[in-house]
Design a protein around this motif. Sequence first.
Motif, PDB file in Angstrom:
ATOM      1  N   LEU A 292      -0.204   4.717  -3.271  1.00  0.00           N
ATOM      2  CA  LEU A 292       0.371   3.456  -2.821  1.00  0.00           C
ATOM      3  C   LEU A 292       1.893   3.526  -2.741  1.00  0.00           C
ATOM      4  CD1 LEU A 292      -1.797   0.863  -4.807  1.00  0.00           C
ATOM      5  CD2 LEU A 292      -2.004   1.503  -2.396  1.00  0.00           C
ATOM      6  N   SER A 293       2.494   4.290  -3.633  1.00  0.00           N
ATOM      7  CA  SER A 293       3.959   4.392  -3.643  1.00  0.00           C
ATOM      8  C   SER A 293       4.499   5.165  -2.446  1.00  0.00           C
ATOM      9  CB  SER A 293       4.444   5.060  -4.935  1.00  0.00           C
ATOM     10  OG  SER A 293       4.177   6.458  -4.930  1.00  0.00           O
ATOM     11  N   LEU A 294       3.610   5.850  -1.711  1.00  0.00           N
ATOM     12  CA  LEU A 294       4.043   6.620  -0.541  1.00  0.00           C
ATOM     13  C   LEU A 294       4.225   5.757   0.701  1.00  0.00           C
ATOM     14  CD1 LEU A 294       1.656   9.725  -0.851  1.00  0.00           C
ATOM     15  CD2 LEU A 294       3.996   9.488  -1.713  1.00  0.00           C
ATOM     16  N   ARG A 295       3.758   4.522   0.646  1.00  0.00           N
ATOM     17  CA  ARG A 295       3.767   3.694   1.850  1.00  0.00           C
ATOM     18  C   ARG A 295       5.140   3.543   2.507  1.00  0.00           C
ATOM     19  NH1 ARG A 295       3.652  -0.822   4.786  1.00  0.00           N
ATOM     20  NH2 ARG A 295       1.683  -1.338   5.840  1.00  0.00           N
ATOM     21  N   PRO A 296       6.234   3.414   1.757  1.00  0.00           N
ATOM     22  CA  PRO A 296       7.536   3.236   2.413  1.00  0.00           C
ATOM     23  C   PRO A 296       7.922   4.375   3.357  1.00  0.00           C
ATOM     24  CG  PRO A 296       7.691   2.590   0.121  1.00  0.00           C
ATOM     25  CD  PRO A 296       6.343   3.231   0.294  1.00  0.00           C
ATOM     26  N   ILE A 297       7.403   5.570   3.144  1.00  0.00           N
ATOM     27  CA  ILE A 297       7.798   6.700   3.995  1.00  0.00           C
ATOM     28  C   ILE A 297       6.620   7.241   4.792  1.00  0.00           C
ATOM     29  CG2 ILE A 297       9.695   7.359   2.467  1.00  0.00           C
ATOM     30  CD1 ILE A 297       7.903   9.657   1.453  1.00  0.00           C
ATOM     31  N   ALA A 298       5.490   6.534   4.801  1.00  0.00           N
ATOM     32  CA  ALA A 298       4.289   7.003   5.482  1.00  0.00           C
ATOM     33  C   ALA A 298       4.348   6.705   6.975  1.00  0.00           C
ATOM     34  CB  ALA A 298       3.052   6.350   4.866  1.00  0.00           C
TER      35      ALA A 298
ATOM     36  N   PHE B  71      -4.669   4.497   6.026  1.00  0.00           N
ATOM     37  CA  PHE B  71      -5.453   4.963   4.870  1.00  0.00           C
ATOM     38  C   PHE B  71      -4.992   4.266   3.597  1.00  0.00           C
ATOM     39  CE2 PHE B  71      -5.753   7.667   1.131  1.00  0.00           C
ATOM     40  CZ  PHE B  71      -7.119   7.931   1.097  1.00  0.00           C
ATOM     41  N   ILE B  72      -3.679   4.191   3.395  1.00  0.00           N
ATOM     42  CA  ILE B  72      -3.142   3.579   2.174  1.00  0.00           C
ATOM     43  C   ILE B  72      -3.564   2.122   2.064  1.00  0.00           C
ATOM     44  CG2 ILE B  72      -1.002   2.894   1.018  1.00  0.00           C
ATOM     45  CD1 ILE B  72       0.278   5.435   2.202  1.00  0.00           C
ATOM     46  N   ASP B  73      -3.506   1.396   3.165  1.00  0.00           N
ATOM     47  CA  ASP B  73      -3.801  -0.041   3.142  1.00  0.00           C
ATOM     48  C   ASP B  73      -5.292  -0.339   3.077  1.00  0.00           C
ATOM     49  OD1 ASP B  73      -1.093  -0.476   3.333  1.00  0.00           O
ATOM     50  OD2 ASP B  73      -1.113  -0.915   5.479  1.00  0.00           O
ATOM     51  N   ASN B  74      -6.108   0.471   3.748  1.00  0.00           N
ATOM     52  CA  ASN B  74      -7.514   0.118   3.932  1.00  0.00           C
ATOM     53  C   ASN B  74      -8.508   0.945   3.129  1.00  0.00           C
ATOM     54  OD1 ASN B  74      -6.636  -1.740   5.886  1.00  0.00           O
ATOM     55  ND2 ASN B  74      -6.775  -0.236   7.514  1.00  0.00           N
TER      56      ASN B  74
ATOM     57  N   ALA C 101      -7.373   3.445   0.338  1.00  0.00           N
ATOM     58  CA  ALA C 101      -6.922   4.004  -0.939  1.00  0.00           C
ATOM     59  C   ALA C 101      -7.519   3.270  -2.142  1.00  0.00           C
ATOM     60  CB  ALA C 101      -5.397   3.985  -1.016  1.00  0.00           C
ATOM     61  N   LYS C 102      -7.683   1.952  -2.030  1.00  0.00           N
ATOM     62  CA  LYS C 102      -8.166   1.179  -3.181  1.00  0.00           C
ATOM     63  C   LYS C 102      -9.587   1.555  -3.585  1.00  0.00           C
ATOM     64  CE  LYS C 102      -5.166  -2.813  -2.468  1.00  0.00           C
ATOM     65  NZ  LYS C 102      -5.061  -4.268  -2.203  1.00  0.00           N
ATOM     66  N   GLU C 103     -10.400   1.989  -2.615  1.00  0.00           N
ATOM     67  CA  GLU C 103     -11.793   2.338  -2.902  1.00  0.00           C
ATOM     68  C   GLU C 103     -12.042   3.842  -2.874  1.00  0.00           C
ATOM     69  OE1 GLU C 103     -13.772   0.027  -3.880  1.00  0.00           O
ATOM     70  OE2 GLU C 103     -12.356  -1.597  -3.424  1.00  0.00           O
TER      71      GLU C 103
ATOM     72  N   ARG D 199       5.668  -8.015  -8.064  1.00  0.00           N
ATOM     73  CA  ARG D 199       5.282  -6.722  -7.496  1.00  0.00           C
ATOM     74  C   ARG D 199       6.191  -5.620  -8.018  1.00  0.00           C
ATOM     75  NH1 ARG D 199       7.301 -10.028  -3.693  1.00  0.00           N
ATOM     76  NH2 ARG D 199       5.186 -10.557  -3.045  1.00  0.00           N
ATOM     77  N   ARG D 200       5.686  -4.396  -7.868  1.00  0.00           N
ATOM     78  CA  ARG D 200       6.483  -3.237  -8.266  1.00  0.00           C
ATOM     79  C   ARG D 200       7.596  -2.985  -7.249  1.00  0.00           C
ATOM     80  NH1 ARG D 200       1.203   0.295  -9.123  1.00  0.00           N
ATOM     81  NH2 ARG D 200       0.683  -1.066  -7.366  1.00  0.00           N
ATOM     82  N   GLY D 201       8.603  -2.259  -7.676  1.00  0.00           N
ATOM     83  CA  GLY D 201       9.781  -2.067  -6.837  1.00  0.00           C
ATOM     84  C   GLY D 201       9.481  -1.429  -5.497  1.00  0.00           C
ATOM     85  N   PHE D 202       8.601  -0.414  -5.457  1.00  0.00           N
ATOM     86  CA  PHE D 202       8.324   0.258  -4.190  1.00  0.00           C
ATOM     87  C   PHE D 202       7.585  -0.649  -3.215  1.00  0.00           C
ATOM     88  CE2 PHE D 202       4.500   1.507  -6.691  1.00  0.00           C
ATOM     89  CZ  PHE D 202       3.494   1.092  -5.829  1.00  0.00           C
ATOM     90  N   ASP D 203       7.035  -1.742  -3.719  1.00  0.00           N
ATOM     91  CA  ASP D 203       6.280  -2.671  -2.889  1.00  0.00           C
ATOM     92  C   ASP D 203       7.145  -3.832  -2.391  1.00  0.00           C
ATOM     93  OD1 ASP D 203       3.836  -3.067  -1.671  1.00  0.00           O
ATOM     94  OD2 ASP D 203       3.114  -4.448  -3.210  1.00  0.00           O
ATOM     95  N   THR D 204       8.425  -3.830  -2.742  1.00  0.00           N
ATOM     96  CA  THR D 204       9.348  -4.869  -2.268  1.00  0.00           C
ATOM     97  C   THR D 204      10.066  -4.377  -1.019  1.00  0.00           C
ATOM     98  OG1 THR D 204      11.235  -4.061  -3.560  1.00  0.00           O
ATOM     99  CG2 THR D 204       9.731  -5.613  -4.650  1.00  0.00           C
ATOM    100  N   ASP D 205      10.667  -5.294  -0.288  1.00  0.00           N
ATOM    101  CA  ASP D 205      11.402  -4.907   0.917  1.00  0.00           C
ATOM    102  C   ASP D 205      12.609  -4.041   0.594  1.00  0.00           C
ATOM    103  OD1 ASP D 205       9.599  -6.199   2.493  1.00  0.00           O
ATOM    104  OD2 ASP D 205      10.884  -7.900   2.993  1.00  0.00           O
ATOM    105  N   ARG D 206      13.341  -4.402  -0.451  1.00  0.00           N
ATOM    106  CA  ARG D 206      14.504  -3.590  -0.802  1.00  0.00           C
ATOM    107  C   ARG D 206      14.087  -2.210  -1.280  1.00  0.00           C
ATOM    108  NH1 ARG D 206      18.067  -7.083  -4.836  1.00  0.00           N
ATOM    109  NH2 ARG D 206      15.981  -7.490  -5.688  1.00  0.00           N
ATOM    110  N   GLY D 207      12.999  -2.157  -2.056  1.00  0.00           N
ATOM    111  CA  GLY D 207      12.501  -0.867  -2.509  1.00  0.00           C
ATOM    112  C   GLY D 207      12.040   0.000  -1.350  1.00  0.00           C
ATOM    113  N   ARG D 208      11.355  -0.613  -0.391  1.00  0.00           N
ATOM    114  CA  ARG D 208      10.889   0.136   0.776  1.00  0.00           C
ATOM    115  C   ARG D 208      12.058   0.713   1.559  1.00  0.00           C
ATOM    116  NH1 ARG D 208      11.771  -0.293   6.256  1.00  0.00           N
ATOM    117  NH2 ARG D 208      11.554  -2.566   6.122  1.00  0.00           N
TER     118      ARG D 208
END
Length: 505
Positions: free
Chosen positions: A316-322, A329-332, A334-336, A381-390
Amino acid sequence: MINRIFFIKALVITLLMCQGSSVEAKRLMAEMSYATFYTPQGGSYLETYLGVRGKSVVFEKKANGMFQGVLQIIMVFRKDSVIKTYRKYELLSPEQADTSLTVFDFIDQQRIPLEPGTYDLELTLYDRAQPDNKYNYHIPVEIFYDRQQVVVSGIEIVDSYKPSVTAGMMTKGGYDLIPRVSNFFSQSATSLTFYTEIYNSDTVLGEKEKLVASWYLQPYESGKKLDSYSRSKVIETRQVIPIFAEFDIKNLTSGNYNLSIEIRDKNNKIVGYNSLFIQRSNPRLNDSLMADIPTSVESSFAITMSNNDTLRDWVLSLRPIATVSEKIFIDNQAKEASSVNLQRFLNFFWQQRNEIDPLGAWLSYYSEVRKVNKLFGNKFRRGFDTDRGRVYLQYGSPNTITDRPFDASNSQMTNNRGGTTGQDGGLVPYQIWHYYTIKNQRNKKFVFYNPHLAGDDYTLLHSDAQGEFYNPQWQTQLKRIQLENVDNGQNGFDGQSGRYYNDPF
């Protein structure tokens, strides 16, 4: 030379009907792009491409019984606040016998001679049938040419072409080129055709020397060249070399890409380069990513981690650079996903970015993830999931941050690296991040704000970087009491927030 696609997102504006007018109010919709070129006889020039949705224009009946729309166009070019040249003209739509049937879109192309330098293009556009609803916009334009360098011109995306019979404004390289204004390619688009030119190779590299011209697509996020969308050609040097090429993109997955042009000399040294940002939507291929990932994880650095929750957080933390397909895959999924599939994805992700040391690349990135979690994480939310973190993870640390907390608050932001603090009357908390360079872009800014005053939870409000959310009304939305006229199309960026935006130092 610099080539830039610039979407006039604010051009989709509400045109209000004047009191007593019988003209139906419409939303004028258009896009503009430009490219820069050079001729040995005439010097450098700018080509502008303006596309207008026919259905967004008011058609008026002419004396011959046909209907036609008319737009008034004014382009003023300023350099250091001094007007260097301008264009003022009417753009006429094709005549229509019946506007209740199909109304065709239409385009306009202009060639404007300009000396090398940085200009402010002020574009004024309005429908002649609704003259009180004008749109005004300022577009930065950079013209680059150096006789001592191998220079790659701007890149013109081509919608259609045919061999030229008589040379005209649309003619390049022996063809009449109809420009494609938009850099967005929907699922229905099956090809990407483009035109560019190479200058000065004979004087810089020597006459009758060989060079290699390459053109390829690369995901904007990873920057890795796609082998299946890469072509090259050995060419003999000369004053002007035209490159007219095409990619079949039926199987190009959804995503953001750079179309790159690269010139190498006989020693394989890169001597010229330019790129163009494009976007692709191809939903029918969105689920194909996992099929391309090797099933074995024995050689994966991720095999040492088997905890499913930890693996999922890493993915999930890879989403900002994916890339777009990776985000699917991450959105749909990864959770399952099982631990094995998460390991497969994690290893594949970093192999695509660093084949030699994927583990080292991951550890370096994860160090930044932990940093943004501390800086920007909050109870929501965690930092990587925020707009500034992204933005931080995608582009790195900004060169400057202007930090303006809520005017009724005496609190100071704790993560203000190099910015200013203080009070800004009447505005919600906001920050302006300034980057000197982002990949091949210069002087880009991001505006974040906290409209609900929810702790440290800031949302991206506006950016002028490629592929980011562009919002010309960002200053209006900073107001604690919203202004009523949010569709006036003006974006002078004045007031205190405008001064911080225009001059972040």
